[in-house]
Design a protein around this motif. Structure first.
Motif, PDB file in Angstrom:
ATOM      1  N   PHE A 116       0.830  -1.203   0.000  1.00  0.00           N
ATOM      2  CA  PHE A 116       0.000   0.000   0.000  1.00  0.00           C
ATOM      3  C   PHE A 116       0.867   1.257   0.000  1.00  0.00           C
ATOM      4  O   PHE A 116       0.606   2.209  -0.740  1.00  0.00           O
ATOM      5  CB  PHE A 116      -0.929  -0.009   1.217  1.00  0.00           C
ATOM      6  CG  PHE A 116      -1.911   1.126   1.238  1.00  0.00           C
ATOM      7  CD1 PHE A 116      -3.047   1.091   0.445  1.00  0.00           C
ATOM      8  CD2 PHE A 116      -1.708   2.235   2.038  1.00  0.00           C
ATOM      9  CE1 PHE A 116      -3.975   2.139   0.462  1.00  0.00           C
ATOM     10  CE2 PHE A 116      -2.614   3.284   2.060  1.00  0.00           C
ATOM     11  CZ  PHE A 116      -3.753   3.235   1.271  1.00  0.00           C
ATOM     12  N   ALA A 117       1.916   1.243   0.831  1.00  0.00           N
ATOM     13  CA  ALA A 117       2.828   2.392   0.889  1.00  0.00           C
ATOM     14  C   ALA A 117       3.524   2.587  -0.456  1.00  0.00           C
ATOM     15  O   ALA A 117       3.652   3.723  -0.952  1.00  0.00           O
ATOM     16  CB  ALA A 117       3.859   2.186   1.994  1.00  0.00           C
ATOM     17  N   ALA A 118       3.951   1.493  -1.065  1.00  0.00           N
ATOM     18  CA  ALA A 118       4.638   1.590  -2.356  1.00  0.00           C
ATOM     19  C   ALA A 118       3.710   2.142  -3.435  1.00  0.00           C
ATOM     20  O   ALA A 118       4.107   2.951  -4.281  1.00  0.00           O
ATOM     21  CB  ALA A 118       5.163   0.216  -2.771  1.00  0.00           C
ATOM     22  N   GLU A 119       2.452   1.713  -3.387  1.00  0.00           N
ATOM     23  CA  GLU A 119       1.470   2.187  -4.369  1.00  0.00           C
ATOM     24  C   GLU A 119       1.236   3.687  -4.210  1.00  0.00           C
ATOM     25  O   GLU A 119       1.210   4.426  -5.198  1.00  0.00           O
ATOM     26  CB  GLU A 119       0.161   1.421  -4.168  1.00  0.00           C
ATOM     27  CG  GLU A 119      -0.975   1.880  -5.054  1.00  0.00           C
ATOM     28  CD  GLU A 119      -2.286   1.204  -4.702  1.00  0.00           C
ATOM     29  OE1 GLU A 119      -3.344   1.793  -5.007  1.00  0.00           O
ATOM     30  OE2 GLU A 119      -2.267   0.103  -4.107  1.00  0.00           O
ATOM     31  N   ARG A 120       1.088   4.130  -2.961  1.00  0.00           N
ATOM     32  CA  ARG A 120       0.819   5.544  -2.723  1.00  0.00           C
ATOM     33  C   ARG A 120       2.032   6.423  -3.021  1.00  0.00           C
ATOM     34  O   ARG A 120       1.892   7.553  -3.499  1.00  0.00           O
ATOM     35  CB  ARG A 120       0.390   5.738  -1.264  1.00  0.00           C
ATOM     36  CG  ARG A 120      -0.955   5.109  -0.935  1.00  0.00           C
ATOM     37  CD  ARG A 120      -2.081   5.851  -1.628  1.00  0.00           C
ATOM     38  NE  ARG A 120      -3.347   5.163  -1.471  1.00  0.00           N
ATOM     39  CZ  ARG A 120      -4.503   5.640  -1.884  1.00  0.00           C
ATOM     40  NH1 ARG A 120      -4.532   6.810  -2.509  1.00  0.00           N
ATOM     41  NH2 ARG A 120      -5.620   4.969  -1.718  1.00  0.00           N
ATOM     42  N   LEU A 121       3.204   5.907  -2.716  1.00  0.00           N
ATOM     43  CA  LEU A 121       4.428   6.678  -2.932  1.00  0.00           C
ATOM     44  C   LEU A 121       4.968   6.532  -4.353  1.00  0.00           C
ATOM     45  O   LEU A 121       5.941   7.192  -4.719  1.00  0.00           O
ATOM     46  CB  LEU A 121       5.501   6.234  -1.927  1.00  0.00           C
ATOM     47  CG  LEU A 121       5.183   6.527  -0.452  1.00  0.00           C
ATOM     48  CD1 LEU A 121       6.180   5.819   0.465  1.00  0.00           C
ATOM     49  CD2 LEU A 121       5.189   8.025  -0.178  1.00  0.00           C
ATOM     50  N   LYS A 122       4.316   5.609  -5.111  1.00  0.00           N
ATOM     51  CA  LYS A 122       4.724   5.343  -6.500  1.00  0.00           C
ATOM     52  C   LYS A 122       6.187   4.903  -6.568  1.00  0.00           C
ATOM     53  O   LYS A 122       6.956   5.355  -7.422  1.00  0.00           O
ATOM     54  CB  LYS A 122       4.476   6.569  -7.385  1.00  0.00           C
ATOM     55  CG  LYS A 122       3.003   6.930  -7.529  1.00  0.00           C
ATOM     56  CD  LYS A 122       2.804   8.148  -8.428  1.00  0.00           C
ATOM     57  CE  LYS A 122       1.343   8.379  -8.758  1.00  0.00           C
ATOM     58  NZ  LYS A 122       0.456   8.466  -7.585  1.00  0.00           N
ATOM     59  N   TRP A 123       6.563   4.020  -5.664  1.00  0.00           N
ATOM     60  CA  TRP A 123       7.934   3.522  -5.606  1.00  0.00           C
ATOM     61  C   TRP A 123       8.072   2.219  -6.374  1.00  0.00           C
ATOM     62  O   TRP A 123       7.129   1.430  -6.491  1.00  0.00           O
ATOM     63  CB  TRP A 123       8.340   3.282  -4.153  1.00  0.00           C
ATOM     64  CG  TRP A 123       8.814   4.523  -3.456  1.00  0.00           C
ATOM     65  CD1 TRP A 123       9.040   5.751  -3.993  1.00  0.00           C
ATOM     66  CD2 TRP A 123       9.104   4.634  -2.057  1.00  0.00           C
ATOM     67  NE1 TRP A 123       9.461   6.626  -3.033  1.00  0.00           N
ATOM     68  CE2 TRP A 123       9.526   5.972  -1.838  1.00  0.00           C
ATOM     69  CE3 TRP A 123       9.070   3.755  -0.983  1.00  0.00           C
ATOM     70  CZ2 TRP A 123       9.885   6.438  -0.580  1.00  0.00           C
ATOM     71  CZ3 TRP A 123       9.428   4.208   0.267  1.00  0.00           C
ATOM     72  CH2 TRP A 123       9.841   5.539   0.475  1.00  0.00           C
ATOM     73  N   LYS A 124       9.274   1.992  -6.841  1.00  0.00           N
ATOM     74  CA  LYS A 124       9.639   0.730  -7.474  1.00  0.00           C
ATOM     75  C   LYS A 124      11.024   0.347  -6.993  1.00  0.00           C
ATOM     76  O   LYS A 124      11.744   1.165  -6.377  1.00  0.00           O
ATOM     77  CB  LYS A 124       9.605   0.853  -8.996  1.00  0.00           C
ATOM     78  CG  LYS A 124      10.556   1.878  -9.574  1.00  0.00           C
ATOM     79  CD  LYS A 124      10.396   2.007 -11.065  1.00  0.00           C
ATOM     80  CE  LYS A 124      11.394   2.988 -11.667  1.00  0.00           C
ATOM     81  NZ  LYS A 124      11.297   4.338 -11.119  1.00  0.00           N
ATOM     82  N   PHE A 151      15.270   7.136  -1.087  1.00  0.00           N
ATOM     83  CA  PHE A 151      14.555   8.130  -0.284  1.00  0.00           C
ATOM     84  C   PHE A 151      15.355   8.431   0.981  1.00  0.00           C
ATOM     85  O   PHE A 151      16.205   7.643   1.405  1.00  0.00           O
ATOM     86  CB  PHE A 151      13.160   7.605   0.105  1.00  0.00           C
ATOM     87  CG  PHE A 151      13.185   6.403   1.008  1.00  0.00           C
ATOM     88  CD1 PHE A 151      13.027   6.547   2.390  1.00  0.00           C
ATOM     89  CD2 PHE A 151      13.364   5.114   0.502  1.00  0.00           C
ATOM     90  CE1 PHE A 151      13.049   5.448   3.233  1.00  0.00           C
ATOM     91  CE2 PHE A 151      13.381   4.002   1.344  1.00  0.00           C
ATOM     92  CZ  PHE A 151      13.225   4.173   2.709  1.00  0.00           C
ATOM     93  N   ARG A 152      15.042   9.572   1.585  1.00  0.00           N
ATOM     94  CA  ARG A 152      15.664   9.972   2.849  1.00  0.00           C
ATOM     95  C   ARG A 152      14.569  10.133   3.900  1.00  0.00           C
ATOM     96  O   ARG A 152      13.716  11.006   3.776  1.00  0.00           O
ATOM     97  CB  ARG A 152      16.432  11.293   2.689  1.00  0.00           C
ATOM     98  CG  ARG A 152      17.705  11.160   1.867  1.00  0.00           C
ATOM     99  CD  ARG A 152      18.439  12.495   1.773  1.00  0.00           C
ATOM    100  NE  ARG A 152      19.710  12.359   1.063  1.00  0.00           N
ATOM    101  CZ  ARG A 152      20.848  12.002   1.634  1.00  0.00           C
ATOM    102  NH1 ARG A 152      20.874  11.754   2.944  1.00  0.00           N
ATOM    103  NH2 ARG A 152      21.965  11.896   0.939  1.00  0.00           N
ATOM    104  N   GLY A 154      12.890  -4.044  -2.367  1.00  0.00           N
ATOM    105  CA  GLY A 154      11.779  -4.954  -2.604  1.00  0.00           C
ATOM    106  C   GLY A 154      10.437  -4.335  -2.254  1.00  0.00           C
ATOM    107  O   GLY A 154      10.351  -3.469  -1.387  1.00  0.00           O
ATOM    108  N   ILE A 155       9.400  -4.774  -2.956  1.00  0.00           N
ATOM    109  CA  ILE A 155       8.015  -4.386  -2.676  1.00  0.00           C
ATOM    110  C   ILE A 155       7.291  -5.642  -2.204  1.00  0.00           C
ATOM    111  O   ILE A 155       7.383  -6.695  -2.853  1.00  0.00           O
ATOM    112  CB  ILE A 155       7.305  -3.825  -3.925  1.00  0.00           C
ATOM    113  CG1 ILE A 155       8.128  -2.692  -4.550  1.00  0.00           C
ATOM    114  CG2 ILE A 155       5.897  -3.375  -3.568  1.00  0.00           C
ATOM    115  CD1 ILE A 155       8.249  -1.466  -3.700  1.00  0.00           C
ATOM    116  N   MET A 156       6.585  -5.550  -1.090  1.00  0.00           N
ATOM    117  CA  MET A 156       5.918  -6.726  -0.543  1.00  0.00           C
ATOM    118  C   MET A 156       4.642  -7.070  -1.305  1.00  0.00           C
ATOM    119  O   MET A 156       3.965  -6.189  -1.842  1.00  0.00           O
ATOM    120  CB  MET A 156       5.575  -6.496   0.936  1.00  0.00           C
ATOM    121  CG  MET A 156       6.784  -6.458   1.840  1.00  0.00           C
ATOM    122  SD  MET A 156       6.364  -5.981   3.532  1.00  0.00           S
ATOM    123  CE  MET A 156       5.263  -7.311   4.001  1.00  0.00           C
TER     124      MET A 156
END
Length: 400
Positions: A151-159, A164-165, A186-188
């Motif tokens: 969910f965090a990765a989706e909202r932050l648009k991370w891959k 990040f800091r 990694g993304i869970m």
């Protein structure tokens, strides 16, 4: 002409009042179902989530705060335990698995939680373990790497590969200090648990992050434990909670969360009362709508009587009309319910990581519409009685 055709014609003739009254019924039915479903699903979800652990050790203080902080990643930590205390817990033969966690930083409001890799060996649900999606990998405990909840990765648009800091503190403040740079390794996979909202990093990385007190660099915020038996939990509860005064042992987790819902039970009762009052007001609107139309319908009723309709038939027509409005409202109530529940589910997931399912069947989805139908029929009795007593001769007199 059948009773049904007469009722449908009447509803069409009074379309505006029918729509407005049916909408009030829909609002009441949708609100009633939403209040019950949110309460039941939220209680079941919060008391059913334990991330695969039996209990939590933490500093002396509130068990509820400890569980909210360590399992649901809400609230602040009640305090720290030393690394020596963690090792003592991990070495206890009554403990099968001990996972230390450390908190204290965030990125745009999503918490960083320092943890050891054995978290990913624990089944958070029977047959299910936290897993990293293909293309990623578990962080190296000695490197500045992060495994990010889905969910965090989706909202932050991370891959994988993004950097990040983190910000200092549990609450995002753009003016707070920025720390060492981390890389997403990694993304869970989605787990539909609070873990989906967390950024997981090596515990040593969070303990030693810039801005933290060097004197407490090896401290942990809590220790999640999986016990060898229920008896072990009873023994440790006696030892640490009833006889000791150094640590708090929150066990079992479900019982601790149940106390939260017991505390907010009065709020639940108020919400239910409001929903029921809305239902009663909606039933009253049916009564008022049909009753107020009786004066203009007296001649129509008298003509029907003159053509052979019995008093009981007239009575049934009015009750069916009220029931028809209630039925239309009850059906539309499912649309209102879905809108309210979807908004509530989105907000709860956003804030807690707990997932509610608006489409999951609940008994209230049957009894609430039926109750509205019954209230509608009941509301139709008064105007039906008035129609029943309509004088034929008086109301057939030509209108000059």
């Amino acid at each position: 002409m059948s009773l049904l055709k007469i009722v449908l014609r009447s509803l069409r003739q009074h379309m505006l009042s029918t729509v407005i009254t049916a909408f009030s019924i829909a609002l009441a039915s949708g609100l009633l179902m939403s209040v019950w479903v949110v309460k039941d699903q939220a209680r079941a979800s919060f008391t059913g989530v334990d991330s695969g652990f039996d209990g939590v050790f933490g500093a002396r203080g509130s068990k509820l705060q400890l569980v909210l902080n360590s399992i649901f990643h809400l609230e602040a930590s009640p305090g720290n335990l030393s690394w020596v205390q963690y090792e003592r817990i991990a070495a206890d033969r009554r403990v099968a698995t001990a996972v230390p966690i450390a908190v204290g930083d965030n990125y745009l409001g999503y918490r960083l939680v320092g943890v050891t890799t054995n978290l990913f060996d624990v089944e958070y649900r029977e047959g299910k373990k936290y897993a990293v999606r293909d293309g990623g990998y578990l962080f190296n405990p000695k490197k500045k790497q992060a495994v990010v909840g889905s969910f965090a990765a989706e909202r932050l648009k991370w891959k994988v590969g993004d950097t990040f800091r983190p910000y200092h503190g549990l609450i995002f403040d753009e003016n707070s200090d920025r720390h060492d740079e981390y890389v997403v390794c990694g993304i869970m996979e989605p787990s539909n648990t609070p873990a989906d909202r967390v950024i997981w990093i090596p515990i040593a990385g969070l303990q030693n992050m810039a801005g933290h007190d060097p004197a407490t660099a090896s401290d942990v915020s809590a220790v999640l434990v999986k016990l060898r038996s229920k008896i072990s939990g009873m023994m440790m509860n006696q030892e640490f909670n009833l006889q000791g005064d150094v640590m708090t042992f929150a066990w079992p987790i479900a019982d601790t969360m149940s106390k939260l819902f017991n505390k907010i039970a009065p709020v639940e009762m108020v919400l239910r009362a409001v929903a029921l009052l809305v239902a009663l007001v909606a039933a009253g609107s049916i009564l008022a709508s049909i009753y107020n139309s009786m004066n203009e319908r007296r001649r129509e009723i008298a003509i029907m009587r003159a053509l052979g309709a019995r008093r009981s038939t007239i009575f049934a027509i009015v009750v069916l009309e009220a029931s028809g409005i209630a039925a239309l409202g009850a059906l539309a109530g499912f649309g209102v319910y879905f809108v309210i529940m979807s908004a509530a589910a989105w907000f709860i997931r956003q804030e807690t990581g707990i997932v509610l399912n608006p489409l999951e069947f609940q008994p209230v989805m049957v009894w609430a519409p039926l109750a509205m139908l019954g209230l509608g029929a009941l509301a139709g009795l008064v105007p039906a009685a008035k129609a029943y007593r309509t004088d034929v001769a008086e109301n057939l007199t030509p209108i000059s």
